[in-house]
Design a protein around this motif. Structure first.
Motif, PDB file in Angstrom:
ATOM      1  N   LEU A 364     -30.660  33.890  94.900  1.00 17.29           N
ATOM      2  CA  LEU A 364     -31.052  35.078  95.663  1.00 17.29           C
ATOM      3  C   LEU A 364     -30.524  34.994  97.089  1.00 17.29           C
ATOM      4  CD1 LEU A 364     -34.706  35.637  94.399  1.00 17.29           C
ATOM      5  CD2 LEU A 364     -32.696  37.014  93.888  1.00 17.29           C
ATOM      6  N   LEU A 367     -26.942  35.882  97.314  1.00 17.00           N
ATOM      7  CA  LEU A 367     -26.651  37.317  97.240  1.00 17.00           C
ATOM      8  C   LEU A 367     -26.973  38.024  98.559  1.00 17.00           C
ATOM      9  CD1 LEU A 367     -28.096  38.067  93.687  1.00 17.00           C
ATOM     10  CD2 LEU A 367     -25.696  38.014  94.342  1.00 17.00           C
ATOM     11  N   ASN A 371     -21.020  40.303 100.206  1.00 19.29           N
ATOM     12  CA  ASN A 371     -20.216  41.518 100.059  1.00 19.29           C
ATOM     13  C   ASN A 371     -19.890  41.596  98.574  1.00 19.29           C
ATOM     14  OD1 ASN A 371     -18.962  43.800 101.064  1.00 19.29           O
ATOM     15  ND2 ASN A 371     -16.989  42.751 101.321  1.00 19.29           N
ATOM     16  N   LEU A 372     -20.866  42.092  97.784  1.00 21.72           N
ATOM     17  CA  LEU A 372     -20.847  41.851  96.350  1.00 21.72           C
ATOM     18  C   LEU A 372     -19.828  42.711  95.605  1.00 21.72           C
ATOM     19  CD1 LEU A 372     -24.723  41.826  95.798  1.00 21.72           C
ATOM     20  CD2 LEU A 372     -23.264  39.962  96.550  1.00 21.72           C
ATOM     21  N   PHE A 374     -18.779  43.848  92.082  1.00 25.33           N
ATOM     22  CA  PHE A 374     -19.353  43.852  90.731  1.00 25.33           C
ATOM     23  C   PHE A 374     -18.270  43.893  89.663  1.00 25.33           C
ATOM     24  CE2 PHE A 374     -22.961  45.511  93.254  1.00 25.33           C
ATOM     25  CZ  PHE A 374     -23.810  44.449  93.029  1.00 25.33           C
ATOM     26  N   LEU A 379     -21.546  40.952  86.976  1.00 24.72           N
ATOM     27  CA  LEU A 379     -22.709  41.621  86.385  1.00 24.72           C
ATOM     28  C   LEU A 379     -23.414  40.700  85.394  1.00 24.72           C
ATOM     29  CD1 LEU A 379     -21.371  45.248  85.861  1.00 24.72           C
ATOM     30  CD2 LEU A 379     -23.053  44.466  87.521  1.00 24.72           C
ATOM     31  N   TRP A 455     -23.493  46.876  80.225  1.00 27.67           N
ATOM     32  CA  TRP A 455     -24.669  47.745  80.259  1.00 27.67           C
ATOM     33  C   TRP A 455     -25.272  47.919  78.877  1.00 27.67           C
ATOM     34  CZ3 TRP A 455     -27.351  48.103  84.323  1.00 27.67           C
ATOM     35  CH2 TRP A 455     -26.739  47.971  85.576  1.00 27.67           C
TER      36      TRP A 455
ATOM     37  N   THR B  44     -16.866  51.715  92.567  1.00 19.11           N
ATOM     38  CA  THR B  44     -17.370  50.978  91.404  1.00 19.11           C
ATOM     39  C   THR B  44     -18.504  50.048  91.811  1.00 19.11           C
ATOM     40  OG1 THR B  44     -15.082  50.993  90.670  1.00 19.11           O
ATOM     41  CG2 THR B  44     -16.622  49.620  89.429  1.00 19.11           C
ATOM     42  N   ASN B  45     -18.316  49.376  92.937  1.00 24.64           N
ATOM     43  CA  ASN B  45     -19.374  48.479  93.419  1.00 24.64           C
ATOM     44  C   ASN B  45     -20.658  49.236  93.677  1.00 24.64           C
ATOM     45  OD1 ASN B  45     -17.936  46.098  93.363  1.00 24.64           O
ATOM     46  ND2 ASN B  45     -17.110  46.371  95.413  1.00 24.64           N
ATOM     47  N   ASN B  48     -22.272  50.377  90.314  1.00 31.45           N
ATOM     48  CA  ASN B  48     -22.944  49.309  89.567  1.00 31.45           C
ATOM     49  C   ASN B  48     -24.148  48.761  90.310  1.00 31.45           C
ATOM     50  OD1 ASN B  48     -21.614  48.617  86.934  1.00 31.45           O
ATOM     51  ND2 ASN B  48     -19.829  48.714  88.265  1.00 31.45           N
ATOM     52  N   GLY B  49     -24.036  48.682  91.638  1.00 29.40           N
ATOM     53  CA  GLY B  49     -25.170  48.215  92.438  1.00 29.40           C
ATOM     54  C   GLY B  49     -26.362  49.139  92.274  1.00 29.40           C
ATOM     55  N   LEU B  51     -26.881  51.210  89.815  1.00 32.69           N
ATOM     56  CA  LEU B  51     -27.355  51.133  88.435  1.00 32.69           C
ATOM     57  C   LEU B  51     -28.235  49.897  88.239  1.00 32.69           C
ATOM     58  CD1 LEU B  51     -26.665  53.319  86.477  1.00 32.69           C
ATOM     59  CD2 LEU B  51     -24.918  51.864  85.458  1.00 32.69           C
ATOM     60  N   LEU B  52     -27.828  48.778  88.845  1.00 33.85           N
ATOM     61  CA  LEU B  52     -28.639  47.557  88.745  1.00 33.85           C
ATOM     62  C   LEU B  52     -30.001  47.777  89.392  1.00 33.85           C
ATOM     63  CD1 LEU B  52     -26.155  44.625  89.532  1.00 33.85           C
ATOM     64  CD2 LEU B  52     -27.420  44.954  87.424  1.00 33.85           C
ATOM     65  N   TYR B  59     -36.774  48.303  84.137  1.00 33.84           N
ATOM     66  CA  TYR B  59     -37.202  47.093  83.411  1.00 33.84           C
ATOM     67  C   TYR B  59     -38.636  46.732  83.784  1.00 33.84           C
ATOM     68  CZ  TYR B  59     -36.998  42.056  82.229  1.00 33.84           C
ATOM     69  OH  TYR B  59     -37.238  40.799  81.733  1.00 33.84           O
ATOM     70  N   LEU B 108     -33.990  40.793  93.958  1.00 30.98           N
ATOM     71  CA  LEU B 108     -32.685  40.875  93.298  1.00 30.98           C
ATOM     72  C   LEU B 108     -32.169  42.309  93.344  1.00 30.98           C
ATOM     73  CD1 LEU B 108     -30.738  39.055  91.595  1.00 30.98           C
ATOM     74  CD2 LEU B 108     -31.891  39.916  89.570  1.00 30.98           C
ATOM     75  N   PHE B 111     -31.144  43.317  96.955  1.00 32.74           N
ATOM     76  CA  PHE B 111     -29.927  42.649  97.424  1.00 32.74           C
ATOM     77  C   PHE B 111     -28.684  43.252  96.781  1.00 32.74           C
ATOM     78  CE2 PHE B 111     -32.235  38.415  98.500  1.00 32.74           C
ATOM     79  CZ  PHE B 111     -32.848  39.060  99.563  1.00 32.74           C
ATOM     80  N   VAL B 112     -28.733  43.450  95.456  1.00 37.86           N
ATOM     81  CA  VAL B 112     -27.512  43.954  94.811  1.00 37.86           C
ATOM     82  C   VAL B 112     -27.239  45.395  95.223  1.00 37.86           C
ATOM     83  CG1 VAL B 112     -27.574  42.390  92.836  1.00 37.86           C
ATOM     84  CG2 VAL B 112     -28.722  44.600  92.683  1.00 37.86           C
ATOM     85  N   TYR B 116     -23.726  45.829  98.209  1.00 37.65           N
ATOM     86  CA  TYR B 116     -22.567  46.058  97.344  1.00 37.65           C
ATOM     87  C   TYR B 116     -21.297  46.048  98.192  1.00 37.65           C
ATOM     88  CZ  TYR B 116     -22.291  50.962  98.823  1.00 37.65           C
ATOM     89  OH  TYR B 116     -22.140  52.100  99.555  1.00 37.65           O
TER      90      TYR B 116
END
Lengths: 588, 344
Positions: A364, A367, A371-372, A374, A379, A455, B44-45, B48-49, B51-52, B59, B108, B111-112, B116
């Protein structure tokens, strides 16, 4: 042998290049492709028995197509149900998540990341992959035995597995299971010895142990666990074979079966469980540690940030590895084992949560303010963090002996280990395949399909395993062919149908992966040398893989592998081969 | 053949998806939208970020939904004394687990979503903080110490009950049937062993042992309420496991050894039917260790009743030796010669 000079081996022919190759990269591909085929078979088995569990006793013609006499009229035979459950577990645990995961990535990454031309013993390495192949082949043959494959569960507890009168699956099918497993263990040991020796002895100049990528640390500890625990399973299986055929009674006593008392007496079935779980529990970490190593590397690379707490990560891997040897008894709380021993195992088991929690917090923190990027690999790595948390936490219930009494051998256990080791490890494996595909085949996998795959998979896997917690808490036992005789479980009929729906959905989404994998192998876009802008040594090798890895001298290492986004640098990555500038301090 | 056709269709279906994806990629390259690289674009980042982020909350929501839907089934109602203390431990553990589960997942998700990848932004070079490391090692250690201690106290209480004058009942398992053996008037069950098994003597009672003559063998398990019972377990062939979910009781039946579990049932079947508002409710004993093809049907009805009803029931059962001719004795005497193992 001077490892710094590339030897030009004798000219390769078809057999030495493609079949009996001693090149670690080819061996890695052979491991992976065998595992992919095994995984498809085991996954199909799971959809078959899921059909039966959702709609017990209903006819599904597809079952007869695949299983023939074991599903007359499309209705699954109860014996074959147990056979499918057993072989599904065996294939997934041993062939996919041990052979497939460790075999593929230890082979590919250890020499490339420590800076070695190849494994310490390429010949033993080749033997290891062929023993692996032989063991999978024998397991497949066992499916076609007249009386059916081994059916006593993947843990093959005797006396059920020891006496052919106990169930049809305990005949020739069981013998083949044992032989297959013995050969698999030989393969795992040959591989494991190679990994340990390569990491300890063949690191390039400057590659100290504290400059190793976390992948290599994970593979090293995994290999040590394997070397120490697999021989015990080998012994257990051998003794079982003796009990089956040579009249010994290591595991047998006071048995009346098939209308007559059994002559073998004086043994203990519990002995087998001790021996089995002495391997079986470290095995869980043999499965999960490589996945955690892969995740550490992929998260750092794609967060463009050094992994947080590098040394704490190494320490927690070591502690997890150590603890894995003193917790096996938590599988045996209700065997009638001395309750005091139960207390000891509860204590050691719950301790595992501490290093695991440290690892999660470090992920964690890595993250945080990254500068993630994906990529599909990233993923899957993040998916692993989620599933590792989810599955790890329910371990606090199962590892607590008092609570285990009521959930032991129920669907709660099925949910727990499928999430914490099945899902996590397979996510680690997917992440690894997407990330290192350029190093495996010199090409890229398709990203869009990767996203669809991720996904689809994450939704269906959670859809399958999360509801199982609730079944388990209500007391639904695992390995039941049907729950129809129990009005107590009637409330869960619809939940069972949902689980099967997600299982089939998940299987379909794996089709996307398989297509992407095989298609990209031949038709994927050509890779660049360092497509993900990584620091580790494998990205300094040429795109076209080469026996010996580097055309010139082996690169020298000057820094740790996690100098991402280091202040004062123009790029957001600094490969390990770049020397430190005069007033630069090493990263950690 | 069908399977082959299905595979073929699947393959072509996927090929079509692949080609569509390629067309999209190529057109976007033509429009100069994407640099030809496998590194995901900012879009895209972001996608997806987000969406996560949404996915994680979905969830967590699913967890809450399932939890409340199956709240009543979350552990079946307890009917034994120690069951309530186990349930309390379970409740505490679930609370701790849920807190950690929600906290880590929310972190989590944030952060994501927040970090992003964007062009031109650099990640924060930050890789060690021993104080933080110490802090998040210490907290789990403290929490777990408490949990371990609590768990061990309960475990000790469950496994070493203080009451020593419990009623002894033997549970006997064979493929695929359960038996219960009651001691009869002498309050002691007779010697039994696998070498005495013959004909109708499925449990292998030694007919030379007088203690066994008045033993009562039944196919269902009746328990008097509020009286401690000591169950001992034997198996004839393979490992079985006696699982009584309502009593928080499970113990393996292992050939070659005798296992035991002592507990006190607290609720009668009638009371439970009222409590659950279900006139068809029944306690049950299930086999919970894989034991062969009919494993899934190996069960025994369980009835908990008032002492007086129990007495009436047990008195109406025939003792072991009733109606047994001398022939039985001879048979088992013959069998005695065969194996040489000692009697347990």
């Amino acid at each position: 042998m001077d490892a710094h000079v590339l030897h030009h081996p004798r000219k390769e022919n078809f057999w030495t290049k493609w079949v009996f190759s001693q090149d670690h990269k080819m061996i890695s591909r052979q491991y992976l492709n065998t595992a992919v085929i095994m995984a498809v078979i085991a996954m199909m088995m799971s959809t078959f028995f899921r059909l039966q569990l959702a709609w017990p006793g209903q006819s599904f013609p597809i079952l007869e197509t695949f299983l023939g006499k074991w599903a007359k009229g499309g209705i699954l035979d109860p014996n074959m149900y147990l056979g499918l459950v057993t072989i599904h577990g065996t294939i997934m645990v041993f062939f996919v998540l041990t052979g497939g995961l460790s075999g593929t990535f230890s082979n590919l990454l250890i020499p490339l990341q420590v800076g070695a031309r190849d494994m310490a013993s390429p010949f033993l390495n080749m033997l290891s992959v062929w023993f692996f192949f032989a063991s999978t082949a024998i397991m497949m043959v066992s499916l076609f035995v007249e009386a059916g494959p081994a059916s006593a569960g993947w843990t093959i507890y005797p006396p059920l597995s020891a006496l052919d009168k106990a169930m049809p699956g305990s005949g020739l099918g069981m013998d083949l299971w044992i032989i297959s497993m013995a050969i698999f263990i030989v393969s795992a040991l040959l591989g494991g010895l190679n990994y340990v020796i390569t990491v300890l002895n063949l690191r390039t100049k400057g590659m100290s142990m504290t400059r190793l990528p976390l992948t290599v640390w994970a593979f090293l500890v995994t290999a040590i666990l394997g070397i120490l625990s697999f021989p015990v399973l080998f012994a257990a299986a051998l003794l079982l074979l003796f009990d089956r055929h040579f009249g010994t009674s290591f595991y047998l006593s006071d048995i009346f079966i098939g209308g007559a008392p059994l002559n073998q007496t004086g043994g203990s079935p519990i002995l087998f469980q001790h021996l089995f779980w002495f391997l079986g529990h470290p095995e869980v970490y043999i499965v999960i540690l490589p996945a955690l190593g892969i995740t550490s590397e992929i998260i750092a690379t794609n967060a463009r940030k050094p992994i947080f707490g590098y040394k704490a990560m190494i320490l927690s891997i070591l502690i997890i590895g150590f603890l894995s040897f003193v917790v096996w008894g938590h599988h045996m709380f209700v065997t009638g084992m001395n309750p005091f021993l139960g207390s000891v195992f509860t204590f050691t088991t719950l301790l595992v949560a501490i290093p695991s929690a440290v690892k999660v917090f470090n992920y964690l923190a890595t993250l945080w303010r990254g500068n993630l990027r994906f990529t599909p690999a990233m993923l899957f790595a993040i998916g692993l963090v989620s599933s590792f948390i989810t599955g790890g936490l329910t371990g606090l219930i199962l590892g607590d002996s008092a609570l285990d009494i009521n959930v032991h051998d129920t669907y709660f256990v099925v949910a727990h280990f499928h999430i914490v080791m099945g899902m996590s490890a397979i996510f680690g494996m997917f992440a690894g395949v997407y990330h290192w595909f350029p190093k495996l085949y010199g090409r890229m996998m398709n990203n869009s399909m990767g996203y669809i795959h991720f996904w689809g998979t994450v939704v269906s896997v959670y859809g399958v395993f999360f509801p199982m917690h609730f079944l388990g808490l209500a007391g639904v036992p695992r390995r039941y062919y049907a729950n129809t005789a129990y009005p107590l479980f009637d409330d869960f009929i619809s939940l069972n149908e949902w689980i099967t729906f997600f299982a089939i959905l998940g299987a379909i989404f794996q089709g996307v992966f398989l297509f992407n994998y095989f298609y990209s192998m031949f038709r994927g876009r050509k890779a660049e040398q360092n497509p993900w802008k990584g620091n580790t040594l494998e990205w300094t090798t040429p795109v076209e893989p080469l026996h010996g890895n580097w055309p010139g001298a082996i690169p020298e290492v000057h820094r740790w592998p996690y100098d991402y986004s280091k202040p004062g640098k123009t790029d957001d990555f600094v490969p390990q081969t770049i020397p430190l500038t005069r007033d630069e301090k090493e990263g950690h | 053949m069908n399977a082959f056709l299905i595979l073929l269709v699947l393959f072509f279906g996927l090929s079509v998806i692949w080609q569509i994806i390629r067309i999209f990629e190529l057109t976007s390259i033509l429009q100069d939208k994407v640099i030809l690289s496998e590194l995901p674009s900012e879009q895209t980042n972001n996608f997806n970020g987000t969406l996560l982020f949404i996915g994680t909350f979905f969830y967590l929501g699913a967890f809450v939904y399932l939890f409340f839907t199956y709240r009543d089934k979350l552990l079946p109602p307890s009917a034994s004394e120690h069951g309530f203390s186990i349930d309390a431990l379970f409740g505490t553990t679930i609370v701790i687990i849920s807190i950690v589960f929600f906290l880590t997942h929310i972190l989590l998700a944030f952060f994501v979503y927040k970090y992003y990848g964007k062009h031109g932004r650099k990640a924060y070079f930050y890789h060690d903080n021993s104080r933080l490391e110490f802090f998040w090692t210490l907290i789990p250690t403290v929490v777990l110490s408490g949990l371990i201690l609590y768990g061990l106290i309960i475990w000790d209480r469950v496994m070493n009950p203080s009451d020593s004058n419990a009623m002894h009942i033997e549970i006997y398992a064979k493929q695929f049937q359960w038996y219960a053996r009651y001691p009869g008037a002498d309050s002691a069950i007779g010697i039994a062993g696998y070498q005495h098994i013959a004909g109708t003597n499925a449990l292998g009672l030694d007919t030379n042992d007088r203690k066994g003559w008045d033993d009562v063998i039944t196919g269902d398990l009746h328990l008097p309420v509020n009286r401690p019972v000591l169950l001992t377990f034997r198996s004839q062939d393979v490992i079985h496991s006696a699982y009584l979910p309502h009593f928080r009781m499970q113990m393996n039946c292992v050939p070659g050894m005798t296992t035991r579990f002592q507990f006190t049932p607290q609720t009668t079947t009638t009371e439970m039917r009222l409590k659950e508002n279900n006139p068809d409710f029944d306690f049950i004993l299930l086999c919970n260790k894989i034991c062969g093809a009919a494993h899934y049907n190996m069960k025994m009805p369980v009835v908990v009743e008032e002492e007086s009803l129990f007495k009436k029931w047990i008195d109406s059962q025939a003792p072991f030796m009733a109606g047994r001719s001398s022939q039985v004795k001879n048979q088992s005497a013959e069998l005695n010669v065969l194996p040489t193992a000692p009697v347990n």
